[in-house]
Design an enzyme around this catalytic site. Structure first.
Site, PDB file in Angstrom:
ATOM      1  N   HIS A  21      25.746 -20.557  23.097  1.00  0.00           N
ATOM      2  CA  HIS A  21      26.065 -20.722  21.669  1.00  0.00           C
ATOM      3  C   HIS A  21      27.340 -21.558  21.505  1.00  0.00           C
ATOM      4  CE1 HIS A  21      23.920 -16.629  21.257  1.00  0.00           C
ATOM      5  NE2 HIS A  21      23.139 -17.500  20.646  1.00  0.00           N
ATOM      6  N   LYS A  45      14.119  -6.666  15.495  1.00  0.00           N
ATOM      7  CA  LYS A  45      15.064  -6.566  16.610  1.00  0.00           C
ATOM      8  C   LYS A  45      16.060  -5.457  16.330  1.00  0.00           C
ATOM      9  CE  LYS A  45      15.289 -11.362  18.279  1.00  0.00           C
ATOM     10  NZ  LYS A  45      16.166 -12.544  18.401  1.00  0.00           N
ATOM     11  N   ARG A  99      16.701 -24.807  24.420  1.00  0.00           N
ATOM     12  CA  ARG A  99      16.942 -24.681  25.856  1.00  0.00           C
ATOM     13  C   ARG A  99      15.768 -25.138  26.706  1.00  0.00           C
ATOM     14  NH1 ARG A  99      18.308 -18.452  25.320  1.00  0.00           N
ATOM     15  NH2 ARG A  99      16.484 -18.824  24.006  1.00  0.00           N
ATOM     16  N   SER A 137      20.790 -14.368  25.492  1.00  0.00           N
ATOM     17  CA  SER A 137      21.457 -13.110  25.111  1.00  0.00           C
ATOM     18  C   SER A 137      20.652 -11.901  25.587  1.00  0.00           C
ATOM     19  CB  SER A 137      21.616 -13.025  23.587  1.00  0.00           C
ATOM     20  OG  SER A 137      22.509 -14.002  23.124  1.00  0.00           O
TER      21      SER A 137
HETATM   22  O1  PNS Z   1      19.341 -16.310  17.780  1.00  0.00           O
HETATM   23  P1  PNS Z   1      17.956 -16.165  17.277  1.00  0.00           P
HETATM   24  O2  PNS Z   1      17.453 -14.798  17.619  1.00  0.00           O
HETATM   25  O3  PNS Z   1      17.051 -17.250  17.733  1.00  0.00           O
HETATM   26  O4  PNS Z   1      18.057 -16.252  15.667  1.00  0.00           O
HETATM   27  C1  PNS Z   1      16.915 -16.073  14.918  1.00  0.00           C
HETATM   28  C2  PNS Z   1      17.132 -16.277  13.411  1.00  0.00           C
HETATM   29  C3  PNS Z   1      18.100 -15.269  12.842  1.00  0.00           C
HETATM   30  C4  PNS Z   1      17.658 -17.668  13.156  1.00  0.00           C
HETATM   31  C5  PNS Z   1      15.706 -16.123  12.852  1.00  0.00           C
HETATM   32  O5  PNS Z   1      15.236 -14.869  13.179  1.00  0.00           O
HETATM   33  C6  PNS Z   1      15.598 -16.340  11.367  1.00  0.00           C
HETATM   34  O6  PNS Z   1      15.520 -17.462  10.924  1.00  0.00           O
HETATM   35  N1  PNS Z   1      15.579 -15.231  10.606  1.00  0.00           N
HETATM   36  C7  PNS Z   1      15.456 -15.274   9.173  1.00  0.00           C
HETATM   37  C8  PNS Z   1      14.045 -14.880   8.736  1.00  0.00           C
HETATM   38  C9  PNS Z   1      13.188 -16.079   8.393  1.00  0.00           C
HETATM   39  O7  PNS Z   1      13.589 -17.011   7.725  1.00  0.00           O
HETATM   40  N2  PNS Z   1      11.938 -16.027   8.877  1.00  0.00           N
HETATM   41  C10 PNS Z   1      10.948 -17.043   8.626  1.00  0.00           C
HETATM   42  C11 PNS Z   1      11.008 -18.153   9.644  1.00  0.00           C
HETATM   43  S1  PNS Z   1       9.767 -19.352   9.371  1.00  0.00           S
END
Ligand code: PNS
Length: 168
Positions: A21, A45, A99, A137
């Site tokens: 990050h 999660k 990644r 993570s």
């Molecule tokens: O670090 P991560 O786990 O990849 O982060 C994921 C995150 C928080 C960016 C993702 O879960 C997210 O966008 N959550 C918001 C919910 C949302 O918009 N969902 C629809 C996606 S098309």
């Protein structure tokens, strides 16, 4: 905020914040004048660190780095859709790290669905650096649970907090 100021939104779970990050964040500081870092409460999660703990860790680690890079930083939490959070923040640019192929598949799907919901929001993906592109993570938490050494993967203060968390 000045009209010409370029803002970006870097969302993630940050459970915990890793050197991967940090790599993407430090490069993002060079791309925008204002970076909003959003801690998402991802559906499905169960986090190890609370939102408050993650917010404190991000503030401690990122504030000096952003200051050094002359980038304004805001660290926020959000619990709804990513595109809604970006709109509420008046940010049209989302930044994500990539990644590997698995990340690409996941991001491509999200980008396409987000684009249909909010075509005015652009997403750029930064390829992870060679030194940190393997860090996850999830795997860091697993290593910590099994009493392995997490220090190569995390900022030292975060590693210390993770080790303390495991001792709780
Ligand atoms: O670090 P991560 O786990 O990849 O982060 C994921 C995150 C928080 C960016 C993702 O879960 C997210 O966008 N959550 C918001 C919910 C949302 O918009 N969902 C629809 C996606 S098309």
């Amino acid at each position: 905020m000045a009209e010409s100021m370029k803002s970006g939104f870097y969302p993630g779970s940050f459970d915990p914040l890793t050197n991967g990050h940090i790599d993407i964040l430090e490069r993002s500081f060079q791309l925008v004048d204002r970076l909003v870092v959003g801690i998402g409460t991802s559906a499905g999660k169960t986090p190890l660190f609370t939102i408050e703990e993650r917010h404190a860790m991000l503030t401690e680690e990122l504030s000096p780095r952003a200051k050094k890079a002359n980038c304004a930083i805001e660290i926020i939490t959000f619990d709804g859709l990513l595109v809604d959070a970006a709109k509420n923040l008046n940010v049209q640019l989302i930044i994500r790290g990539l990644r590997n192929g698995a990340d690409f598949d996941y991001e491509a799907q999200m980008i396409a669905m987000n684009r249909i919901m909010s075509p005015e929001i652009e997403v750029i993906c930064l390829a992870a650096g060679p030194d940190t592109g393997f860090i996850s993570s999830t795997l860091v938490r697993q290593i910590a649970r099994m009493k392995g050494d997490v220090t190569p993967f995390l900022p030292s203060a975060v590693a210390k907090k993770l080790i303390e968390k495991m001792a709780e």
